[in-house]
Design a protein around this motif. Structure first.
Motif, PDB file in Angstrom:
ATOM      1  N   ALA A 141      10.147   0.087  12.370  1.00  0.00           N
ATOM      2  CA  ALA A 141       9.171   1.137  12.088  1.00  0.00           C
ATOM      3  C   ALA A 141       9.558   1.842  10.799  1.00  0.00           C
ATOM      4  O   ALA A 141      10.666   1.676  10.271  1.00  0.00           O
ATOM      5  N   LEU A 142       8.646   2.643  10.300  1.00  0.00           N
ATOM      6  CA  LEU A 142       8.867   3.451   9.103  1.00  0.00           C
ATOM      7  C   LEU A 142       9.395   4.809   9.533  1.00  0.00           C
ATOM      8  O   LEU A 142       8.868   5.429  10.471  1.00  0.00           O
ATOM      9  N   PHE A 143      10.434   5.261   8.855  1.00  0.00           N
ATOM     10  CA  PHE A 143      11.070   6.542   9.156  1.00  0.00           C
ATOM     11  C   PHE A 143      11.097   7.411   7.910  1.00  0.00           C
ATOM     12  O   PHE A 143      11.158   6.909   6.788  1.00  0.00           O
ATOM     13  N   LYS A 173       4.416  -4.169   4.673  1.00  0.00           N
ATOM     14  CA  LYS A 173       2.983  -4.288   4.378  1.00  0.00           C
ATOM     15  C   LYS A 173       2.259  -2.978   4.643  1.00  0.00           C
ATOM     16  O   LYS A 173       1.426  -2.542   3.845  1.00  0.00           O
ATOM     17  N   ILE A 174       2.581  -2.344   5.752  1.00  0.00           N
ATOM     18  CA  ILE A 174       1.961  -1.063   6.098  1.00  0.00           C
ATOM     19  C   ILE A 174       2.340  -0.006   5.058  1.00  0.00           C
ATOM     20  O   ILE A 174       1.495   0.757   4.599  1.00  0.00           O
ATOM     21  N   ALA A 175       3.595   0.029   4.675  1.00  0.00           N
ATOM     22  CA  ALA A 175       4.050   0.995   3.671  1.00  0.00           C
ATOM     23  C   ALA A 175       3.368   0.745   2.330  1.00  0.00           C
ATOM     24  O   ALA A 175       2.971   1.692   1.636  1.00  0.00           O
ATOM     25  N   GLN A 176       3.198  -0.510   1.959  1.00  0.00           N
ATOM     26  CA  GLN A 176       2.529  -0.866   0.698  1.00  0.00           C
ATOM     27  C   GLN A 176       1.086  -0.357   0.713  1.00  0.00           C
ATOM     28  O   GLN A 176       0.630   0.271  -0.234  1.00  0.00           O
ATOM     29  N   ARG A 177       0.372  -0.626   1.805  1.00  0.00           N
ATOM     30  CA  ARG A 177      -1.027  -0.178   1.918  1.00  0.00           C
ATOM     31  C   ARG A 177      -1.139   1.339   1.906  1.00  0.00           C
ATOM     32  O   ARG A 177      -2.149   1.885   1.491  1.00  0.00           O
ATOM     33  N   SER A 178      -0.113   2.012   2.364  1.00  0.00           N
ATOM     34  CA  SER A 178      -0.116   3.477   2.419  1.00  0.00           C
ATOM     35  C   SER A 178       0.331   4.110   1.110  1.00  0.00           C
ATOM     36  O   SER A 178       0.382   5.334   1.006  1.00  0.00           O
ATOM     37  N   GLY A 179       0.709   3.294   0.138  1.00  0.00           N
ATOM     38  CA  GLY A 179       1.141   3.819  -1.152  1.00  0.00           C
ATOM     39  C   GLY A 179       2.564   4.337  -1.171  1.00  0.00           C
ATOM     40  O   GLY A 179       2.919   5.143  -2.027  1.00  0.00           O
ATOM     41  N   LEU A 180       3.385   3.868  -0.255  1.00  0.00           N
ATOM     42  CA  LEU A 180       4.763   4.351  -0.165  1.00  0.00           C
ATOM     43  C   LEU A 180       5.775   3.436  -0.836  1.00  0.00           C
ATOM     44  O   LEU A 180       6.962   3.727  -0.807  1.00  0.00           O
ATOM     45  N   ASN A 213       0.156  -3.814  17.741  1.00  0.00           N
ATOM     46  CA  ASN A 213       0.104  -2.931  16.570  1.00  0.00           C
ATOM     47  C   ASN A 213      -0.108  -3.739  15.292  1.00  0.00           C
ATOM     48  O   ASN A 213      -0.893  -3.350  14.430  1.00  0.00           O
ATOM     49  N   LYS A 214       0.579  -4.878  15.192  1.00  0.00           N
ATOM     50  CA  LYS A 214       0.439  -5.744  14.017  1.00  0.00           C
ATOM     51  C   LYS A 214      -0.982  -6.289  13.926  1.00  0.00           C
ATOM     52  O   LYS A 214      -1.605  -6.265  12.861  1.00  0.00           O
ATOM     53  N   ALA A 215      -1.517  -6.763  15.045  1.00  0.00           N
ATOM     54  CA  ALA A 215      -2.875  -7.315  15.058  1.00  0.00           C
ATOM     55  C   ALA A 215      -3.900  -6.248  14.673  1.00  0.00           C
ATOM     56  O   ALA A 215      -4.831  -6.518  13.900  1.00  0.00           O
ATOM     57  N   GLU A 216      -3.733  -5.036  15.172  1.00  0.00           N
ATOM     58  CA  GLU A 216      -4.653  -3.950  14.836  1.00  0.00           C
ATOM     59  C   GLU A 216      -4.561  -3.593  13.354  1.00  0.00           C
ATOM     60  O   GLU A 216      -5.579  -3.358  12.701  1.00  0.00           O
ATOM     61  N   ALA A 217      -3.358  -3.553  12.804  1.00  0.00           N
ATOM     62  CA  ALA A 217      -3.178  -3.244  11.389  1.00  0.00           C
ATOM     63  C   ALA A 217      -3.821  -4.313  10.515  1.00  0.00           C
ATOM     64  O   ALA A 217      -4.451  -3.999   9.498  1.00  0.00           O
ATOM     65  N   GLU A 218      -3.664  -5.573  10.896  1.00  0.00           N
ATOM     66  CA  GLU A 218      -4.274  -6.666  10.132  1.00  0.00           C
ATOM     67  C   GLU A 218      -5.795  -6.597  10.209  1.00  0.00           C
ATOM     68  O   GLU A 218      -6.479  -6.798   9.212  1.00  0.00           O
ATOM     69  N   ARG A 219      -6.325  -6.293  11.388  1.00  0.00           N
ATOM     70  CA  ARG A 219      -7.771  -6.152  11.545  1.00  0.00           C
ATOM     71  C   ARG A 219      -8.296  -4.985  10.693  1.00  0.00           C
ATOM     72  O   ARG A 219      -9.299  -5.106   9.996  1.00  0.00           O
ATOM     73  N   ASP A 220      -7.602  -3.857  10.719  1.00  0.00           N
ATOM     74  CA  ASP A 220      -8.012  -2.706   9.922  1.00  0.00           C
ATOM     75  C   ASP A 220      -7.972  -3.021   8.432  1.00  0.00           C
ATOM     76  O   ASP A 220      -8.843  -2.594   7.675  1.00  0.00           O
TER      77      ASP A 220
END
Length: 84
Positions: A4-6, A24-31, A68-75
């Motif tokens: 997870a991201l902390f 990938k989530i951090a990249q999409r969030s601009g972090l 969570n991964k599947a939902e993030a990819e779908r979003d």
């Protein structure tokens, strides 16, 4: 073990199956930022902005990192479609 991201030792994202999923989530969030490298490395390298870290974690009770991964990819796909 999920990841997870902390920020300052507080978990700020859902748990995901792999560290690469959190990147990938951090990249999409601009972090994620690219920094210049030193003489030992060629080209820029990715780092997390400010005090963000990706660390192993335990999934919360009832949480499914694979879901969570599947939902993030779908979003992400939905966002791409809306921006097209």
């Amino acid at each position: 073990m999920p990841y997870a991201l902390f920020c300052n030792d507080a978990q700020i994202s859902k748990a995901y199956p792999d560290e690469s999923d959190v990147w990938k989530i951090a990249q999409r969030s601009g972090l994620v930022v690219d920094i210049t490298t030193d003489e030992e490395r060629h080209g820029p390298r990715r780092v997390l902005d400010n005090d963000y870290e990706i660390k192993p974690c335990r999934a919360a009770q009832g949480e499914d990192p694979a879901r969570n991964k599947a939902e993030a990819e779908r979003d992400s796909r939905l966002e791409l479609e809306l921006n097209s």
